[in-house]
Motif scaffolding. Sequence first.
Motif, mmCIF file in Angstrom:
data_model
loop_
_atom_site.group_PDB
_atom_site.id
_atom_site.type_symbol
_atom_site.label_atom_id
_atom_site.label_comp_id
_atom_site.label_asym_id
_atom_site.label_seq_id
_atom_site.Cartn_x
_atom_site.Cartn_y
_atom_site.Cartn_z
ATOM 1 N N CYS A 8 1.114 -1.020 -0.307
ATOM 2 C CA CYS A 8 0.001 -0.085 0.140
ATOM 3 C C CYS A 8 0.756 1.260 0.463
ATOM 4 C CB CYS A 8 -0.794 0.261 1.436
ATOM 5 S SG CYS A 8 -1.886 1.654 1.235
ATOM 6 N N GLN A 9 0.304 2.334 -0.687
ATOM 7 C CA GLN A 9 1.261 3.228 -0.541
ATOM 8 C C GLN A 9 0.925 4.365 0.493
ATOM 9 O OE1 GLN A 9 -0.020 5.507 -4.738
ATOM 10 N NE2 GLN A 9 0.516 3.632 -5.745
ATOM 11 N N GLN A 10 0.373 4.232 0.820
ATOM 12 C CA GLN A 10 -0.343 4.981 2.042
ATOM 13 C C GLN A 10 -0.014 4.632 3.801
ATOM 14 O OE1 GLN A 10 -4.830 5.441 1.490
ATOM 15 N NE2 GLN A 10 -4.442 7.173 -0.587
ATOM 16 N N CYS A 11 -0.358 3.038 3.810
ATOM 17 C CA CYS A 11 -0.009 2.613 4.917
ATOM 18 C C CYS A 11 0.799 1.758 4.886
ATOM 19 C CB CYS A 11 -1.092 2.011 5.649
ATOM 20 S SG CYS A 11 -1.584 0.332 4.441
ATOM 21 N N GLN A 12 2.286 1.592 3.683
ATOM 22 C CA GLN A 12 2.960 0.522 3.802
ATOM 23 C C GLN A 12 2.227 -1.121 3.621
ATOM 24 O OE1 GLN A 12 5.066 1.926 1.968
ATOM 25 N NE2 GLN A 12 4.007 3.427 2.297
ATOM 26 N N HIS A 13 1.122 -1.408 3.686
ATOM 27 C CA HIS A 13 0.478 -2.820 4.622
ATOM 28 C C HIS A 13 1.319 -3.344 2.787
ATOM 29 C CE1 HIS A 13 -1.563 -6.013 6.062
ATOM 30 N NE2 HIS A 13 -1.830 -6.128 4.741
ATOM 31 N N GLN A 14 1.819 -4.836 3.661
ATOM 32 C CA GLN A 14 2.487 -5.541 1.807
ATOM 33 C C GLN A 14 1.205 -6.524 1.800
ATOM 34 O OE1 GLN A 14 6.301 -6.826 2.634
ATOM 35 N NE2 GLN A 14 6.791 -4.994 2.156
ATOM 36 N N PHE A 15 0.192 -7.688 0.796
ATOM 37 C CA PHE A 15 -0.371 -8.570 0.709
ATOM 38 C C PHE A 15 0.325 -9.127 -0.113
ATOM 39 C CE2 PHE A 15 -2.412 -4.497 -0.564
ATOM 40 C CZ PHE A 15 -2.802 -4.574 -1.710
ATOM 41 N N GLU A 16 -1.048 -10.557 -0.253
ATOM 42 C CA GLU A 16 -0.687 -11.231 -1.751
ATOM 43 C C GLU A 16 -1.933 -10.632 -2.377
ATOM 44 O OE1 GLU A 16 0.267 -14.677 -1.033
ATOM 45 O OE2 GLU A 16 2.688 -14.805 -0.829
ATOM 46 N N ALA A 17 -2.499 -10.690 -3.687
ATOM 47 C CA ALA A 17 -3.678 -11.098 -4.215
ATOM 48 C C ALA A 17 -3.422 -12.317 -5.846
ATOM 49 C CB ALA A 17 -3.994 -9.341 -4.880
ATOM 50 N N LYS A 18 -4.996 -12.573 -5.475
ATOM 51 C CA LYS A 18 -4.394 -13.704 -6.326
ATOM 52 C C LYS A 18 -5.651 -12.961 -8.206
ATOM 53 C CE LYS A 18 -3.373 -17.409 -4.692
ATOM 54 N NZ LYS A 18 -3.682 -19.671 -4.156
ATOM 55 N N HIS A 19 -4.993 -12.474 -9.463
ATOM 56 C CA HIS A 19 -6.026 -12.229 -9.601
ATOM 57 C C HIS A 19 -5.649 -12.432 -11.554
ATOM 58 C CE1 HIS A 19 -3.568 -8.655 -10.076
ATOM 59 N NE2 HIS A 19 -3.549 -8.929 -8.961
ATOM 60 N N ARG A 20 -6.429 -11.924 -12.699
ATOM 61 C CA ARG A 20 -5.387 -12.330 -14.458
ATOM 62 C C ARG A 20 -4.406 -11.118 -13.921
ATOM 63 N NH1 ARG A 20 -11.207 -12.801 -15.117
ATOM 64 N NH2 ARG A 20 -12.074 -14.906 -15.118
ATOM 65 N N ILE A 21 -3.986 -10.771 -14.896
ATOM 66 C CA ILE A 21 -3.085 -10.306 -15.360
ATOM 67 C C ILE A 21 -3.378 -9.000 -15.738
ATOM 68 C CG2 ILE A 21 -2.294 -11.168 -17.463
ATOM 69 C CD1 ILE A 21 0.415 -10.130 -16.885
ATOM 70 N N SER A 22 -4.941 -9.173 -16.243
ATOM 71 C CA SER A 22 -5.494 -8.038 -17.342
ATOM 72 C C SER A 22 -6.802 -7.055 -16.242
ATOM 73 C CB SER A 22 -5.958 -7.981 -18.441
ATOM 74 O OG SER A 22 -7.313 -9.158 -18.087
ATOM 75 N N ASP A 23 -6.612 -7.886 -14.937
ATOM 76 C CA ASP A 23 -7.520 -7.140 -13.922
ATOM 77 C C ASP A 23 -6.541 -6.307 -13.152
ATOM 78 O OD1 ASP A 23 -8.928 -9.113 -14.562
ATOM 79 O OD2 ASP A 23 -8.824 -10.193 -12.541
ATOM 80 N N PRO A 24 -7.390 -4.939 -12.521
ATOM 81 C CA PRO A 24 -6.812 -3.714 -11.803
ATOM 82 C C PRO A 24 -6.030 -4.243 -11.080
ATOM 83 C CG PRO A 24 -8.981 -3.585 -11.597
ATOM 84 C CD PRO A 24 -8.736 -4.486 -13.087
ATOM 85 N N ARG A 25 -5.130 -2.794 -10.567
ATOM 86 C CA ARG A 25 -4.373 -3.683 -9.524
ATOM 87 C C ARG A 25 -5.341 -3.408 -7.773
ATOM 88 N NH1 ARG A 25 -0.158 1.023 -8.925
ATOM 89 N NH2 ARG A 25 -2.013 2.428 -9.244
#
Length: 80
Positions: A8-25
């Motif tokens: 996260c740009q604001q709170c610096q929290h790191q996380f994982e997400a599974k999605h298609r490469i074409s999906d928005p972040r």
Amino acid sequence: MPTYDYQCQQCQHQFEAKHRISDPRPYCPECGGVSNKLILTAPATHGAMALGREQAIRSLQPQLKNDAHRHGPGCSCCHH
């Protein structure tokens, strides 16, 4: 589906997400802020690709110098 690592740009929290490469972040699950992609984790492979990957990984691992039987107690693979 590939797994992406974000921060996260604001709170610096790191996380994982599974999605298609074409999906928005995704937005940060903690604060809802905008996220930046950190690292792309390769998707799992199956079938022949997995076999080749497994062989490549084994070829990079150090080989045992002694070919003695190394199975634990109760192993019946060498007992007839």
